[in-house]
Scaffold this motif. Sequence first.
Motif, PDB file in Angstrom:
ATOM      1  N   GLU A  91       0.854  -1.189   0.000  1.00 39.95           N
ATOM      2  CA  GLU A  91       0.000   0.000   0.000  1.00 39.95           C
ATOM      3  C   GLU A  91       0.887   1.236   0.000  1.00 39.95           C
ATOM      4  N   PRO A  92       0.410   2.327  -0.599  1.00 42.28           N
ATOM      5  CA  PRO A  92      -0.821   2.421  -1.395  1.00 42.28           C
ATOM      6  C   PRO A  92      -0.604   1.857  -2.784  1.00 42.28           C
ATOM      7  N   ARG A  93      -1.691   1.375  -3.393  1.00 40.42           N
ATOM      8  CA  ARG A  93      -1.623   0.995  -4.787  1.00 40.42           C
ATOM      9  C   ARG A  93      -1.583   2.249  -5.660  1.00 40.42           C
ATOM     10  N   LYS A  94      -1.158   2.078  -6.887  1.00 43.50           N
ATOM     11  CA  LYS A  94      -1.029   3.220  -7.796  1.00 43.50           C
ATOM     12  C   LYS A  94      -2.052   3.129  -8.926  1.00 43.50           C
ATOM     13  N   ALA A  95      -2.569   4.281  -9.319  1.00 45.74           N
ATOM     14  CA  ALA A  95      -3.502   4.355 -10.438  1.00 45.74           C
ATOM     15  C   ALA A  95      -3.065   5.482 -11.365  1.00 45.74           C
ATOM     16  N   PHE A  96      -3.301   5.282 -12.670  1.00 45.34           N
ATOM     17  CA  PHE A  96      -2.877   6.273 -13.656  1.00 45.34           C
ATOM     18  C   PHE A  96      -3.912   6.377 -14.778  1.00 45.34           C
ATOM     19  N   ASP A  97      -4.037   7.582 -15.284  1.00 42.01           N
ATOM     20  CA  ASP A  97      -4.734   7.798 -16.550  1.00 42.01           C
ATOM     21  C   ASP A  97      -3.653   7.841 -17.625  1.00 42.01           C
ATOM     22  N   ILE A  98      -3.653   6.856 -18.514  1.00 40.80           N
ATOM     23  CA  ILE A  98      -2.627   6.802 -19.558  1.00 40.80           C
ATOM     24  C   ILE A  98      -3.242   7.022 -20.941  1.00 40.80           C
ATOM     25  N   SER A  99      -4.410   7.619 -20.994  1.00 45.69           N
ATOM     26  CA  SER A  99      -5.111   7.826 -22.262  1.00 45.69           C
ATOM     27  C   SER A  99      -4.238   8.592 -23.247  1.00 45.69           C
ATOM     28  N   ALA A 100      -4.200   8.120 -24.476  1.00 48.25           N
ATOM     29  CA  ALA A 100      -3.408   8.783 -25.520  1.00 48.25           C
ATOM     30  C   ALA A 100      -4.031  10.122 -25.893  1.00 48.25           C
ATOM     31  N   LYS A 101      -3.174  11.031 -26.295  1.00 47.00           N
ATOM     32  CA  LYS A 101      -3.616  12.329 -26.789  1.00 47.00           C
ATOM     33  C   LYS A 101      -3.431  12.373 -28.302  1.00 47.00           C
ATOM     34  N   LEU A 102      -4.436  12.911 -28.988  1.00 44.80           N
ATOM     35  CA  LEU A 102      -4.396  13.022 -30.439  1.00 44.80           C
ATOM     36  C   LEU A 102      -4.087  14.449 -30.849  1.00 44.80           C
ATOM     37  N   PRO A 103      -3.486  14.631 -32.025  1.00 46.49           N
ATOM     38  CA  PRO A 103      -3.135  15.983 -32.465  1.00 46.49           C
ATOM     39  C   PRO A 103      -4.320  16.939 -32.508  1.00 46.49           C
ATOM     40  N   ASP A 104      -5.512  16.437 -32.838  1.00 46.63           N
ATOM     41  CA  ASP A 104      -6.682  17.311 -32.906  1.00 46.63           C
ATOM     42  C   ASP A 104      -7.467  17.355 -31.596  1.00 46.63           C
ATOM     43  N   ASN A 105      -6.910  16.695 -30.546  1.00 46.93           N
ATOM     44  CA  ASN A 105      -7.548  16.661 -29.223  1.00 46.93           C
ATOM     45  C   ASN A 105      -8.934  16.023 -29.246  1.00 46.93           C
ATOM     46  N   SER A 106      -9.198  15.189 -30.224  1.00 48.02           N
ATOM     47  CA  SER A 106     -10.492  14.517 -30.280  1.00 48.02           C
ATOM     48  C   SER A 106     -10.579  13.454 -29.185  1.00 48.02           C
ATOM     49  N   TYR A 107     -11.803  13.103 -28.813  1.00 52.49           N
ATOM     50  CA  TYR A 107     -12.024  12.121 -27.753  1.00 52.49           C
ATOM     51  C   TYR A 107     -11.961  10.711 -28.331  1.00 52.49           C
ATOM     52  N   ARG A 108     -11.191   9.857 -27.691  1.00 48.62           N
ATOM     53  CA  ARG A 108     -11.134   8.451 -28.057  1.00 48.62           C
ATOM     54  C   ARG A 108     -11.275   7.634 -26.786  1.00 48.62           C
ATOM     55  N   ASP A 109     -11.163   6.309 -26.909  1.00 54.07           N
ATOM     56  CA  ASP A 109     -11.332   5.453 -25.728  1.00 54.07           C
ATOM     57  C   ASP A 109     -10.294   5.800 -24.660  1.00 54.07           C
ATOM     58  N   PRO A 110     -10.721   6.010 -23.421  1.00 56.75           N
ATOM     59  CA  PRO A 110      -9.752   6.262 -22.348  1.00 56.75           C
ATOM     60  C   PRO A 110      -9.041   4.975 -21.950  1.00 56.75           C
ATOM     61  N   MET A 111      -7.934   5.114 -21.252  1.00 57.35           N
ATOM     62  CA  MET A 111      -7.218   3.951 -20.746  1.00 57.35           C
ATOM     63  C   MET A 111      -6.668   4.283 -19.363  1.00 57.35           C
ATOM     64  N   PHE A 112      -6.965   3.402 -18.396  1.00 61.17           N
ATOM     65  CA  PHE A 112      -6.555   3.596 -17.014  1.00 61.17           C
ATOM     66  C   PHE A 112      -5.804   2.358 -16.514  1.00 61.17           C
ATOM     67  N   ILE A 113      -4.942   2.579 -15.550  1.00 60.71           N
ATOM     68  CA  ILE A 113      -4.124   1.513 -14.971  1.00 60.71           C
ATOM     69  C   ILE A 113      -4.285   1.519 -13.448  1.00 60.71           C
ATOM     70  N   VAL A 114      -4.400   0.337 -12.872  1.00 61.44           N
ATOM     71  CA  VAL A 114      -4.184   0.153 -11.436  1.00 61.44           C
ATOM     72  C   VAL A 114      -3.071  -0.864 -11.302  1.00 61.44           C
ATOM     73  N   GLU A 115      -2.052  -0.502 -10.551  1.00 61.03           N
ATOM     74  CA  GLU A 115      -0.858  -1.330 -10.427  1.00 61.03           C
ATOM     75  C   GLU A 115      -0.588  -1.629  -8.956  1.00 61.03           C
ATOM     76  N   ALA A 116      -0.274  -2.878  -8.658  1.00 56.85           N
ATOM     77  CA  ALA A 116      -0.005  -3.289  -7.274  1.00 56.85           C
ATOM     78  C   ALA A 116       1.216  -4.202  -7.253  1.00 56.85           C
ATOM     79  N   ILE A 117       2.008  -4.075  -6.187  1.00 61.93           N
ATOM     80  CA  ILE A 117       3.241  -4.845  -6.034  1.00 61.93           C
ATOM     81  C   ILE A 117       3.062  -5.869  -4.906  1.00 61.93           C
ATOM     82  N   LYS A 118       3.504  -7.098  -5.151  1.00 61.83           N
ATOM     83  CA  LYS A 118       3.416  -8.139  -4.130  1.00 61.83           C
ATOM     84  C   LYS A 118       4.384  -7.829  -2.995  1.00 61.83           C
ATOM     85  N   ALA A 119       3.854  -7.765  -1.795  1.00 66.65           N
ATOM     86  CA  ALA A 119       4.675  -7.432  -0.621  1.00 66.65           C
ATOM     87  C   ALA A 119       5.583  -8.607  -0.260  1.00 66.65           C
TER      88      ALA A 119
END
Length: 333
Positions: free
Chosen positions: A305-333
């Motif tokens: 703990e704490p676990r980590k979360a990220f918004d890794i959504s790609a950005k496009l040159p025209d800033n148009s909306y596309r599918d978002p992508m999120f990460i939750v990452e955890a490490i074995k203690a």
Amino acid sequence: MANPSQRVVRCGLLTMGLRSNTFINSVLWAASFFTNTAFVAATAKECNAMGETGDGNMNPRYIERELEMKYADGADGNPRSRGVLVRRVGLVLQVSCFTGDSTPFSFPVTPIRLVKEWPQSPPFRSEDFFRADTTDDSGFYIVPRLVYHIDEPAVASLTQYYRNNIPKGSDILDICSSWVSHYPLEFPNTMGNICATGMNSVELAFNDQLTGGFKQQDLNKDPTLPFEGSSFDVVTCVVSIDYLVEPIKVLKEVHRVLRKGGKVIISQSNRCFPSKAISMWLKMNDRQHLELINGYLQYAGGFEEPRKAFDISAKLPDNSYRDPMFIVEAIKA
């Protein structure tokens, strides 16, 4: 919400044969006749969408591959076969400080603070894991879906995240996998064993990144991963945790098969098969999904703990909306 497979074909992310409708109908018709040894992959060829890396080498943005499926028996008792053409999204090798040279996208990584305080015992009710389609999952997944369920920017952002966050030489397990694992093209040569579990053996057999093989398994029937303890450095799960009816048990298994200090990377977008996603997932927004995954990891136990979360959504040159992508990452203690 549209079926993700249909959406991908419509927007042209994946070119399925010369005519996508013809290909889909062929696969739907042929799939009911598949046998367990019903496939051969031909040599890949590059299409004309190219990108240049920092050392001057040219690498494909897409790889087209002809796949041959054998199924059933002909009138003379011999197997019949049908060839199909698929386009697989790929990314160039990382050779400089820039990534995704073959795409126009950029890949920011934005930390997200997980704030929900979970009680000592899981607060979930049985109806939280109810699914509209309660039929056996094996029937739903019997037809191979050689498609992407997220769009190209989302795929690219996940591939770049893996490249930057999975150390060379790692043994990797991809759970709930299919014909692609979204790893960088070089991973089969730079990593240790890459293994997978998934619902459809035909899809898994087409996954050419699985250097350590695969095991077909329905984790909703048996959440026990078919691998020895402490076998992997990294476990990945791509846009699939929303389909699990016993996610805490599955993550306990993920903890078991990870080596000490190993990590699980759970990625999530906002696309799903709504009939197969659990009830409480469908009632939540993107942020709540990340908090829920963090809760699953807490109740699975044994992760730092704490676990980590990220918004890794790609950005496009025209800033148009596309599918978002999120990460939750955890490490074995």
